[in-house]
Design a protein around this motif. Sequence first.
Motif, PDB file in Angstrom:
ATOM      1  N   LEU A 125      -0.876  10.081   0.671  1.00 45.96           N
ATOM      2  CA  LEU A 125      -0.968   8.853  -0.117  1.00 45.96           C
ATOM      3  C   LEU A 125      -2.310   8.757  -0.837  1.00 45.96           C
ATOM      4  O   LEU A 125      -2.367   8.471  -2.042  1.00 45.96           O
ATOM      5  CB  LEU A 125      -0.772   7.634   0.797  1.00 45.96           C
ATOM      6  N   ARG A 126      -3.403   9.024  -0.135  1.00 45.72           N
ATOM      7  CA  ARG A 126      -4.723   8.905  -0.772  1.00 45.72           C
ATOM      8  C   ARG A 126      -4.926  10.005  -1.805  1.00 45.72           C
ATOM      9  O   ARG A 126      -5.601   9.805  -2.822  1.00 45.72           O
ATOM     10  CB  ARG A 126      -5.832   8.883   0.281  1.00 45.72           C
ATOM     11  N   LEU A 127      -4.331  11.186  -1.576  1.00 48.78           N
ATOM     12  CA  LEU A 127      -4.448  12.260  -2.556  1.00 48.78           C
ATOM     13  C   LEU A 127      -3.718  11.892  -3.844  1.00 48.78           C
ATOM     14  O   LEU A 127      -4.258  12.065  -4.945  1.00 48.78           O
ATOM     15  CB  LEU A 127      -3.903  13.570  -1.975  1.00 48.78           C
ATOM     16  N   VAL A 146      -2.216  -2.330   6.942  1.00 42.61           N
ATOM     17  CA  VAL A 146      -0.828  -2.615   6.575  1.00 42.61           C
ATOM     18  C   VAL A 146      -0.721  -2.425   5.065  1.00 42.61           C
ATOM     19  O   VAL A 146      -1.351  -3.161   4.295  1.00 42.61           O
ATOM     20  CB  VAL A 146      -0.426  -4.045   6.976  1.00 42.61           C
ATOM     21  N   GLN A 147       0.042  -1.438   4.625  1.00 44.48           N
ATOM     22  CA  GLN A 147       0.032  -1.019   3.232  1.00 44.48           C
ATOM     23  C   GLN A 147       1.445  -0.869   2.672  1.00 44.48           C
ATOM     24  O   GLN A 147       2.341  -0.401   3.369  1.00 44.48           O
ATOM     25  CB  GLN A 147      -0.692   0.327   3.100  1.00 44.48           C
ATOM     26  N   GLY A 148       1.608  -1.255   1.413  1.00 41.81           N
ATOM     27  CA  GLY A 148       2.887  -1.084   0.746  1.00 41.81           C
ATOM     28  C   GLY A 148       3.241  -2.293  -0.087  1.00 41.81           C
ATOM     29  O   GLY A 148       2.696  -3.386   0.100  1.00 41.81           O
ATOM     30  N   PRO A 149       4.186  -2.154  -1.029  1.00 42.22           N
ATOM     31  CA  PRO A 149       4.533  -3.268  -1.922  1.00 42.22           C
ATOM     32  C   PRO A 149       5.093  -4.486  -1.201  1.00 42.22           C
ATOM     33  O   PRO A 149       5.040  -5.593  -1.727  1.00 42.22           O
ATOM     34  CB  PRO A 149       5.566  -2.649  -2.880  1.00 42.22           C
ATOM     35  N   GLU A 150       5.630  -4.312  -0.010  1.00 43.67           N
ATOM     36  CA  GLU A 150       6.173  -5.443   0.744  1.00 43.67           C
ATOM     37  C   GLU A 150       5.262  -5.882   1.886  1.00 43.67           C
ATOM     38  O   GLU A 150       5.663  -6.690   2.735  1.00 43.67           O
ATOM     39  CB  GLU A 150       7.563  -5.086   1.286  1.00 43.67           C
ATOM     40  N   ALA A 151       4.030  -5.380   1.913  1.00 41.12           N
ATOM     41  CA  ALA A 151       3.117  -5.701   3.014  1.00 41.12           C
ATOM     42  C   ALA A 151       2.893  -7.203   3.139  1.00 41.12           C
ATOM     43  O   ALA A 151       3.011  -7.785   4.228  1.00 41.12           O
ATOM     44  CB  ALA A 151       1.781  -4.979   2.815  1.00 41.12           C
ATOM     45  N   GLY A 152       2.572  -7.856   2.024  1.00 45.08           N
ATOM     46  CA  GLY A 152       2.310  -9.284   2.071  1.00 45.08           C
ATOM     47  C   GLY A 152       3.530 -10.084   2.485  1.00 45.08           C
ATOM     48  O   GLY A 152       3.424 -11.026   3.285  1.00 45.08           O
ATOM     49  N   ALA A 153       4.695  -9.715   1.959  1.00 45.87           N
ATOM     50  CA  ALA A 153       5.923 -10.449   2.291  1.00 45.87           C
ATOM     51  C   ALA A 153       6.271 -10.322   3.767  1.00 45.87           C
ATOM     52  O   ALA A 153       6.767 -11.278   4.384  1.00 45.87           O
ATOM     53  CB  ALA A 153       7.066  -9.941   1.420  1.00 45.87           C
ATOM     54  N   GLY A 159      -3.317   3.484  -2.504  1.00 44.10           N
ATOM     55  CA  GLY A 159      -2.831   3.248  -3.858  1.00 44.10           C
ATOM     56  C   GLY A 159      -1.819   2.126  -3.928  1.00 44.10           C
ATOM     57  O   GLY A 159      -1.275   1.850  -5.000  1.00 44.10           O
ATOM     58  N   GLU A 160      -1.553   1.473  -2.794  1.00 42.52           N
ATOM     59  CA  GLU A 160      -0.630   0.342  -2.751  1.00 42.52           C
ATOM     60  C   GLU A 160      -1.389  -0.934  -2.391  1.00 42.52           C
ATOM     61  O   GLU A 160      -2.526  -0.896  -1.932  1.00 42.52           O
ATOM     62  CB  GLU A 160       0.474   0.591  -1.714  1.00 42.52           C
ATOM     63  N   ARG A 190       5.165   3.753   0.136  1.00 43.57           N
ATOM     64  CA  ARG A 190       5.338   3.655  -1.310  1.00 43.57           C
ATOM     65  C   ARG A 190       6.430   2.646  -1.693  1.00 43.57           C
ATOM     66  O   ARG A 190       6.337   2.001  -2.755  1.00 43.57           O
ATOM     67  CB  ARG A 190       5.693   5.020  -1.902  1.00 43.57           C
ATOM     68  N   THR A 191       7.457   2.506  -0.864  1.00 43.17           N
ATOM     69  CA  THR A 191       8.612   1.689  -1.259  1.00 43.17           C
ATOM     70  C   THR A 191       8.707   0.368  -0.506  1.00 43.17           C
ATOM     71  O   THR A 191       9.289  -0.596  -1.034  1.00 43.17           O
ATOM     72  CB  THR A 191       9.925   2.467  -1.043  1.00 43.17           C
ATOM     73  N   ARG A 192       8.165   0.309   0.722  1.00 44.54           N
ATOM     74  CA  ARG A 192       8.300  -0.919   1.524  1.00 44.54           C
ATOM     75  C   ARG A 192       6.931  -1.271   2.112  1.00 44.54           C
ATOM     76  O   ARG A 192       6.127  -1.885   1.437  1.00 44.54           O
ATOM     77  CB  ARG A 192       9.346  -0.695   2.627  1.00 44.54           C
TER      78      ARG A 192
END
Length: 356
Positions: A234-236, A154-161, A198-199, A48-50
């Motif tokens: 996470l999926r729930l 690979v999931q999360g707000p920083e996945a691409g970075a 959801g990320e 959720r955060t990284r």
Amino acid sequence: MTPTTETPLKRTPLHAAHLRAGARMVPFGGWDMPVQYAGVKAEHEAVRTRAGMFDVSHMGEFRVTGPDAEAFLQRVTTNDVTKLRPGRAQYNWLPNDAGGLVDDIYVYRVADTEFLLVVNASNIEKDWAHLQAHAAGSEVQLSDESGDWGLIAVQGPEAGALLQPHTDVDLGAKKKNAFFSGTLLEFPVLFARTGYTGEDGFEVFVKAGDAEALWDRLVAVGLTPAGLGARDTLRLEAGFPLYGHEFAEDLHPLASTYAWVVKDKEHVGRAAIQAAPPVRLIGLALDRVPVREGYPVLLGGETVGHVTSGSSSPTLGHPIAMALVRADAASADAYEVEVRGKAHPARRMDLPFYKR
């Protein structure tokens, strides 16, 4: 006594890496899979955060080729495959004749007459038989590549970075549901900008023989391994249905909030799916008591349905659940969930529970 033999659990190409990391392993759909490493809450929060990563190599992959490939998939799925351009992916359903689902799948268009399907691990054999039966008489070739691939989400707000310095592809230029080839940490891979958390993130297809080395190098660049426990919470939170819980052969799929997956076209089971579903999928929130699959849902003291998925939500800080309830009881604001003979208040929540 008659001796019995249990079928050995299958292992993904990353099994040894999970054991080295001290993962707690559990049976899941016939596979020996990691449920957690450091702990479900920590892994959930990392995504959720990284950024975190999941071994989803147990999923099945089928390649569909031939002059009739598009027409065949258009007939056996509910979404509009003709809208897919090469390099694009699409969430889709495999319906049965009775209006339930054989499976929910992802369709990736590789070329004009070539597609890759990703199917649920527990349904590989069933899906294969279903597709083979419907392919009869068509100019289409099916090949089961499930053993050829490792698959890392690979999931999360920083996945691409975190991935960008290690690939030759401009990941930021790729839109959701893009499907494309590249290299990652010097390994040839296929990327899909898809996921189940959801990320934002990327699912990485890699040759099975390269999967363990790639996983280890991804850990070294800062990605947090996450197990089935975090994947489920996470999926729930994101309100994503899970086959065997919210979808099944004998459940009307339009009980869910996914009516958009069914397009106006001829397909297997069309007439049955068009019938109104007798139940509806709703979201529930509770104050303290986590609830699990199968727990009765009550309205005015009467049982009107049951929980399909439930857990404590690390993000929201309280228990949440999805439940199938009778269509005539699906619009109430408050329900109760029975836990070990005691009814606990539950309030209706819109799905998804969480959206970035």
